[in-house]
Write an enzyme that holds these catalytic residues in place. Structure first.
Site, PDB file in Angstrom:
ATOM      1  N   HIS A  12       0.780  -1.049  -0.038  1.00  0.00           N
ATOM      2  CA  HIS A  12      -0.101  -0.096  -0.017  1.00  0.00           C
ATOM      3  C   HIS A  12       1.066   1.246   0.022  1.00  0.00           C
ATOM      4  O   HIS A  12       1.464   1.527   0.985  1.00  0.00           O
ATOM      5  CB  HIS A  12      -0.898   0.041   1.333  1.00  0.00           C
ATOM      6  CG  HIS A  12      -1.884   1.110   1.285  1.00  0.00           C
ATOM      7  ND1 HIS A  12      -3.173   1.250   1.865  1.00  0.00           N
ATOM      8  CD2 HIS A  12      -1.476   2.360   0.848  1.00  0.00           C
ATOM      9  CE1 HIS A  12      -3.826   2.150   1.603  1.00  0.00           C
ATOM     10  NE2 HIS A  12      -2.939   3.235   1.193  1.00  0.00           N
ATOM     11  N   HIS A  14       1.442   5.406  -1.665  1.00  0.00           N
ATOM     12  CA  HIS A  14       1.097   6.506  -2.563  1.00  0.00           C
ATOM     13  C   HIS A  14       2.248   7.132  -3.094  1.00  0.00           C
ATOM     14  O   HIS A  14       3.253   7.530  -2.288  1.00  0.00           O
ATOM     15  CB  HIS A  14       0.631   7.716  -1.569  1.00  0.00           C
ATOM     16  CG  HIS A  14      -0.786   7.096  -1.043  1.00  0.00           C
ATOM     17  ND1 HIS A  14      -1.990   7.345  -1.546  1.00  0.00           N
ATOM     18  CD2 HIS A  14      -1.005   6.269   0.292  1.00  0.00           C
ATOM     19  CE1 HIS A  14      -2.903   6.760  -0.913  1.00  0.00           C
ATOM     20  NE2 HIS A  14      -2.462   6.182   0.241  1.00  0.00           N
ATOM     21  N   LEU A  15       2.536   7.212  -4.304  1.00  0.00           N
ATOM     22  CA  LEU A  15       3.702   7.594  -5.008  1.00  0.00           C
ATOM     23  C   LEU A  15       3.435   8.833  -5.514  1.00  0.00           C
ATOM     24  O   LEU A  15       4.378   9.871  -6.091  1.00  0.00           O
ATOM     25  CB  LEU A  15       4.125   6.638  -6.232  1.00  0.00           C
ATOM     26  CG  LEU A  15       4.915   5.539  -5.671  1.00  0.00           C
ATOM     27  CD1 LEU A  15       5.244   4.537  -7.017  1.00  0.00           C
ATOM     28  CD2 LEU A  15       6.164   6.036  -5.045  1.00  0.00           C
ATOM     29  N   ARG A  16       2.226   9.453  -5.863  1.00  0.00           N
ATOM     30  CA  ARG A  16       1.773  10.805  -6.495  1.00  0.00           C
ATOM     31  C   ARG A  16       2.203  10.716  -7.971  1.00  0.00           C
ATOM     32  O   ARG A  16       2.313   9.595  -8.470  1.00  0.00           O
ATOM     33  CB  ARG A  16       2.367  11.968  -5.630  1.00  0.00           C
ATOM     34  CG  ARG A  16       2.296  12.034  -4.294  1.00  0.00           C
ATOM     35  CD  ARG A  16       0.776  11.812  -3.735  1.00  0.00           C
ATOM     36  NE  ARG A  16       0.698  12.248  -2.297  1.00  0.00           N
ATOM     37  CZ  ARG A  16      -0.266  11.536  -1.363  1.00  0.00           C
ATOM     38  NH1 ARG A  16      -1.317  11.008  -2.024  1.00  0.00           N
ATOM     39  NH2 ARG A  16      -0.504  11.922  -0.297  1.00  0.00           N
ATOM     40  N   ASN A  40      -5.303   7.307  -6.019  1.00  0.00           N
ATOM     41  CA  ASN A  40      -5.795   8.573  -5.617  1.00  0.00           C
ATOM     42  C   ASN A  40      -5.138   9.944  -6.161  1.00  0.00           C
ATOM     43  O   ASN A  40      -4.727  10.720  -5.660  1.00  0.00           O
ATOM     44  CB  ASN A  40      -6.297   8.511  -4.321  1.00  0.00           C
ATOM     45  CG  ASN A  40      -4.782   8.680  -3.305  1.00  0.00           C
ATOM     46  OD1 ASN A  40      -4.003   8.081  -3.892  1.00  0.00           O
ATOM     47  ND2 ASN A  40      -5.093   9.124  -2.048  1.00  0.00           N
ATOM     48  N   LYS A  98      -9.156  -0.121  -5.777  1.00  0.00           N
ATOM     49  CA  LYS A  98      -9.428   0.222  -4.596  1.00  0.00           C
ATOM     50  C   LYS A  98     -10.719   1.072  -4.210  1.00  0.00           C
ATOM     51  O   LYS A  98     -11.098   1.945  -5.102  1.00  0.00           O
ATOM     52  CB  LYS A  98      -8.276   1.687  -4.413  1.00  0.00           C
ATOM     53  CG  LYS A  98      -8.188   2.197  -3.158  1.00  0.00           C
ATOM     54  CD  LYS A  98      -7.598   1.465  -2.107  1.00  0.00           C
ATOM     55  CE  LYS A  98      -7.790   2.430  -0.583  1.00  0.00           C
ATOM     56  NZ  LYS A  98      -6.697   2.694  -0.180  1.00  0.00           N
ATOM     57  N   HIS A 135     -10.513   1.159   1.974  1.00  0.00           N
ATOM     58  CA  HIS A 135     -10.240   2.106   2.926  1.00  0.00           C
ATOM     59  C   HIS A 135     -11.422   2.028   3.935  1.00  0.00           C
ATOM     60  O   HIS A 135     -12.638   2.633   3.690  1.00  0.00           O
ATOM     61  CB  HIS A 135     -10.030   3.662   2.308  1.00  0.00           C
ATOM     62  CG  HIS A 135      -9.783   4.782   3.333  1.00  0.00           C
ATOM     63  ND1 HIS A 135      -8.782   5.148   3.504  1.00  0.00           N
ATOM     64  CD2 HIS A 135     -10.693   5.118   4.225  1.00  0.00           C
ATOM     65  CE1 HIS A 135      -8.737   6.084   4.630  1.00  0.00           C
ATOM     66  NE2 HIS A 135      -9.882   5.965   5.137  1.00  0.00           N
ATOM     67  N   HIS A 173      -4.853  -0.674   5.903  1.00  0.00           N
ATOM     68  CA  HIS A 173      -4.041   0.065   7.181  1.00  0.00           C
ATOM     69  C   HIS A 173      -5.152   0.147   8.268  1.00  0.00           C
ATOM     70  O   HIS A 173      -5.705   1.043   8.653  1.00  0.00           O
ATOM     71  CB  HIS A 173      -3.921   1.580   6.773  1.00  0.00           C
ATOM     72  CG  HIS A 173      -4.894   2.207   5.903  1.00  0.00           C
ATOM     73  ND1 HIS A 173      -6.310   2.429   6.076  1.00  0.00           N
ATOM     74  CD2 HIS A 173      -4.951   2.958   4.586  1.00  0.00           C
ATOM     75  CE1 HIS A 173      -6.976   2.991   5.216  1.00  0.00           C
ATOM     76  NE2 HIS A 173      -5.842   3.408   4.313  1.00  0.00           N
ATOM     77  N   LEU A 218      -5.167   9.146   8.085  1.00  0.00           N
ATOM     78  CA  LEU A 218      -6.202   8.521   8.038  1.00  0.00           C
ATOM     79  C   LEU A 218      -6.320   7.039   7.689  1.00  0.00           C
ATOM     80  O   LEU A 218      -5.476   6.889   6.596  1.00  0.00           O
ATOM     81  CB  LEU A 218      -7.219   9.295   7.129  1.00  0.00           C
ATOM     82  CG  LEU A 218      -7.774  10.712   7.698  1.00  0.00           C
ATOM     83  CD1 LEU A 218      -8.372  11.290   6.585  1.00  0.00           C
ATOM     84  CD2 LEU A 218      -8.563  10.466   8.857  1.00  0.00           C
ATOM     85  N   ASP A 246       1.350   2.609   3.650  1.00  0.00           N
ATOM     86  CA  ASP A 246       0.610   3.870   3.371  1.00  0.00           C
ATOM     87  C   ASP A 246       1.496   5.155   3.524  1.00  0.00           C
ATOM     88  O   ASP A 246       0.902   6.013   3.886  1.00  0.00           O
ATOM     89  CB  ASP A 246      -0.572   3.835   4.239  1.00  0.00           C
ATOM     90  CG  ASP A 246      -1.883   4.830   4.021  1.00  0.00           C
ATOM     91  OD1 ASP A 246      -1.727   5.307   2.765  1.00  0.00           O
ATOM     92  OD2 ASP A 246      -2.565   5.329   4.819  1.00  0.00           O
ATOM     93  N   HIS A 250       2.863  14.503   1.601  1.00  0.00           N
ATOM     94  CA  HIS A 250       2.469  16.229   1.294  1.00  0.00           C
ATOM     95  C   HIS A 250       3.695  16.820   1.759  1.00  0.00           C
ATOM     96  O   HIS A 250       4.332  16.782   2.676  1.00  0.00           O
ATOM     97  CB  HIS A 250       1.255  16.051   2.325  1.00  0.00           C
ATOM     98  CG  HIS A 250       0.095  15.177   2.179  1.00  0.00           C
ATOM     99  ND1 HIS A 250      -0.994  15.646   1.253  1.00  0.00           N
ATOM    100  CD2 HIS A 250      -0.266  14.178   2.640  1.00  0.00           C
ATOM    101  CE1 HIS A 250      -1.843  14.693   1.333  1.00  0.00           C
ATOM    102  NE2 HIS A 250      -1.421  13.593   2.254  1.00  0.00           N
ATOM    103  N   ALA A 262      -3.599  14.809   5.538  1.00  0.00           N
ATOM    104  CA  ALA A 262      -3.444  13.449   6.268  1.00  0.00           C
ATOM    105  C   ALA A 262      -2.601  12.651   5.530  1.00  0.00           C
ATOM    106  O   ALA A 262      -2.721  12.460   4.231  1.00  0.00           O
ATOM    107  CB  ALA A 262      -5.126  12.595   6.408  1.00  0.00           C
TER     108      ALA A 262
HETATM  109  O1  DOR Z   1      -3.335   9.503   5.711  1.00  0.00           O
HETATM  110  C1  DOR Z   1      -3.824   9.169   4.499  1.00  0.00           C
HETATM  111  N1  DOR Z   1      -3.332   9.706   3.507  1.00  0.00           N
HETATM  112  N2  DOR Z   1      -4.757   8.391   4.492  1.00  0.00           N
HETATM  113  C2  DOR Z   1      -5.194   7.980   3.184  1.00  0.00           C
HETATM  114  O2  DOR Z   1      -6.116   7.305   3.160  1.00  0.00           O
HETATM  115  C3  DOR Z   1      -4.730   8.710   2.089  1.00  0.00           C
HETATM  116  C4  DOR Z   1      -3.318   9.310   2.349  1.00  0.00           C
HETATM  117  C5  DOR Z   1      -3.083  10.292   1.023  1.00  0.00           C
HETATM  118  O3  DOR Z   1      -3.226   9.916  -0.069  1.00  0.00           O
HETATM  119  O4  DOR Z   1      -2.559  11.306   1.423  1.00  0.00           O
HETATM  120 ZN    ZN Z   2      -3.227   4.958   1.550  1.00  0.00          ZN
END
Ligand code: DOR
Ligand code: ZN
Length: 344
Positions: A12, A14-16, A40, A98, A135, A173, A218, A246, A250, A262
């Site tokens: 799990h 997030h690579l953006r 996402n 997802k 999620h 998560h 989150l 996860d 940011h 988050a």
């Molecule tokens: O803390 C989080 N950040 N929870 C998520 O479900 C998404 C993630 C994000 O994409 O920043």
């Molecule tokens: Zn996530």
């Protein structure tokens, strides 16, 4: 002291995209052989074609000579057509779908507003064996933010599994003893990922001496009794539980704000953090299965051939990394000591 284990995967991540992705990708690629890449983005990755193009951008952004396999996912919406699921299952590079309840988290606005509308899609996933990554939080504002995972189990997950008893599902998560118990009691088709930050911190960390935006994610951190339950699940040897960081980058400015985003950025020292959690349970001998075997087995992929070594050696994590557009990216544990070090 050091331990050598099979090279792990991150189930799990997030690579953006764009410059942000180029900034964080080397961290994950150094630690992991493969990662399930979250969809996402803005706009979200809703089709196999878009996922294929995103995958090509990730591969193009890899530093030379680094091998890392991005395992792509589709972002489920109220209007995802069943044919898209069949295309995904046949693609060879989309490994899961997802489910974000609309409004639950970062870039989830296009997520599912009513899971009942997805019945045909879920039936195809059940038939094809394509996993649903969930999620698991309700978005009902009347439900206390600390109870949203537990209520999700009752309102959404249990009914969904009654309607689709053979669907392959990963409860993402997990943060509560309720979720760990639920997953343990389900059939082999249901598993869960656990982050390093939910193993290492309870909700006091968000308020330790002041508000700590880098501990806000989150689902939000929970009480100590839940952290203990997660540690128990992760170190139990039960193949239903596996590693998913996860890691969610940011910029510093968007975290340290009146309405901060988050997400905890853990990719740069993920294995070091997990090792610390397992060591706290005197369970380092269980780390390899959790990090390198259970996820691959659940996703029906071969286990990795390579090895990595973690040495017990204190070092200081940088206070920040360079991110996109000249911004800074503050990792979890920024400027603090880590007990384990991944060797190159
Ligand atoms: O803390 C989080 N950040 N929870 C998520 O479900 C998404 C993630 C994000 O994409 O920043
Ligand atoms: Zn996530």
């Amino acid at each position: 002291m050091q331990i050598t284990i099979t090279r792990p995967d991150d189930w799990h991540l997030h690579l953006r995209d764009g410059a942000a992705m180029a900034a964080v990708l080397p961290h994950s690629a150094r630690q992991f052989a493969r990662a399930i890449v979250m969809p996402n983005l803005r706009p979200p990755v809703t089709t196999v074609a878009v996922a294929g193009a995103y995958r090509a951008r990730i591969l193009a952004a890899l530093p030379q000579g680094v091998s890392f396999a991005p395992l792509m996912t589709l972002y489920l919406t109220d209007s995802t057509p069943p044919e898209e699921i069949r295309r995904a299952a046949a693609s060879g590079f989309v490994h899961a779908v997802k489910l974000y309840p609309a409004g639950a988290t970062t870039n989830s606005d296009s997520g599912v507003s009513d899971i009942g509308r997805c019945a045909a899609v879920l039936a195809v996933m059940e038939e094809c064996g394509l996993p649903l990554l969930v999620h698991g939080e309700v978005t009902d504002p009347a439900i206390d933010v600390f109870d949203r995972e537990k209520v999700f189990i009752e309102r959404i997950l249990q009914p969904l599994l009654l309607r689709h008893p053979r669907i392959r599902l990963v409860f993402e998560h997990i943060t509560t003893s309720d979720a760990a118990d639920f997953v343990r009691d389900c059939g082999d088709n249901v598993a869960a990922t656990i982050t390093a930050h939910h193993l290492l911190y309870n909700r006091n960390a968000i308020f330790a001496g002041g508000i700590r935006p880098h501990h806000y994610c989150l689902p939000v951190l929970k009480r100590e009794q839940h952290r203990q339950a997660l540690l128990g699940a992760a170190t139990s040897g039960n193949p239903k539980f596996f590693l998913g960081t996860d890691s969610a980058p940011h910029s510093q400015a968007s975290k340290e704000a009146a309405c901060g985003c988050a997400g905890c950025y853990t990719a740069a020292a993920a294995l070091e953090l997990y090792a610390e959690a397992f060591e706290s349970m005197a369970a380092l001998d269980r780390l390899e299965a959790f990090a390198s075997f259970h996820g691959a087995d659940f996703h029906r992929l071969p286990r990795n051939a390579g090895k990595i070594t973690l040495r017990q050696e204190e070092w200081l994590l940088p206070t920040a990394f360079a991110y996109a557009d000249g911004e800074a990216l503050v990792p979890l544990r920024a400027g603090e000591r880590l007990r384990w070090r991944l060797l190159d």
